[in-house]
Design a protein around this motif. Structure first.
Motif, PDB file in Angstrom:
ATOM      1  N   ARG A  17      -3.489   2.370   8.710  1.00 49.53           N
ATOM      2  CA  ARG A  17      -4.481   2.019   7.725  1.00 49.53           C
ATOM      3  C   ARG A  17      -5.629   2.510   7.754  1.00 49.53           C
ATOM      4  NH1 ARG A  17      -4.627  -4.344   5.339  1.00 49.53           N
ATOM      5  NH2 ARG A  17      -6.173  -3.266   4.978  1.00 49.53           N
ATOM      6  N   CYS A  50      -5.020   4.628  -1.483  1.00 49.92           N
ATOM      7  CA  CYS A  50      -4.616   3.286  -0.925  1.00 49.92           C
ATOM      8  C   CYS A  50      -5.293   3.132   0.415  1.00 49.92           C
ATOM      9  CB  CYS A  50      -2.998   3.738  -1.365  1.00 49.92           C
ATOM     10  SG  CYS A  50      -2.635   3.058  -2.785  1.00 49.92           S
ATOM     11  N   ARG A  99       0.861  -1.321   0.448  1.00 47.70           N
ATOM     12  CA  ARG A  99       0.290  -0.196  -0.221  1.00 47.70           C
ATOM     13  C   ARG A  99       0.744   1.263  -0.556  1.00 47.70           C
ATOM     14  NH1 ARG A  99      -5.467  -0.295   2.165  1.00 47.70           N
ATOM     15  NH2 ARG A  99      -6.471  -2.682   1.976  1.00 47.70           N
TER      16      ARG A  99
END
Length: 116
Positions: free
Chosen positions: A115, A64, A6
């Motif tokens: 994330r 992403c 990512r």
């Protein structure tokens, strides 16, 4: 913590955006290829600094599903985002990783890419 895939994808997206902006600026300023390369690097660094310092993510990172935060979970802020972006532009610190997937540029800014 964000993995390599990512992060690399976000880097490529951000670099493509910087290339496009630099191409427009280079055309307007009528500069040569070498200056255009430096302009791309400058645009990339400024984007990384301003976007990370203000909203905690760049366009590529957002696409992403990534965000940059302080190790404690708060925002990076403009000063540490500048330090992080400066080291990122120097490339070498970003290539040296620890077991937590943090480059030296992240460690220097006490930041981590997570994330969303």
């Amino acid at each position: 913590m964000a993995g390599y895939g990512r992060r690399l994808g976000a880097l490529v997206l951000d670099w493509v955006i910087a290339l496009a902006i630099a191409a427009v600026l280079a055309g307007a300023l009528h500069v040569g290829a070498q200056t255009r390369s430096l302009l791309t690097l400058l645009v990339f660094g400024v984007m990384a600094w301003l976007l990370t310092g203000s909203i905690g993510t760049t366009v590529g990172k957002r696409l992403c599903g990534l965000r940059v935060v302080r190790v404690g979970g708060g925002p990076v802020g403009p000063l540490w985002a500048f330090v992080r972006a400066l080291l990122l532009v120097l490339v070498v610190p970003a290539l040296i990783w620890d077991r937590d997937h943090r480059g030296l540029h992240d460690r220097a800014a006490n930041a981590v890419v997570v994330r969303i």
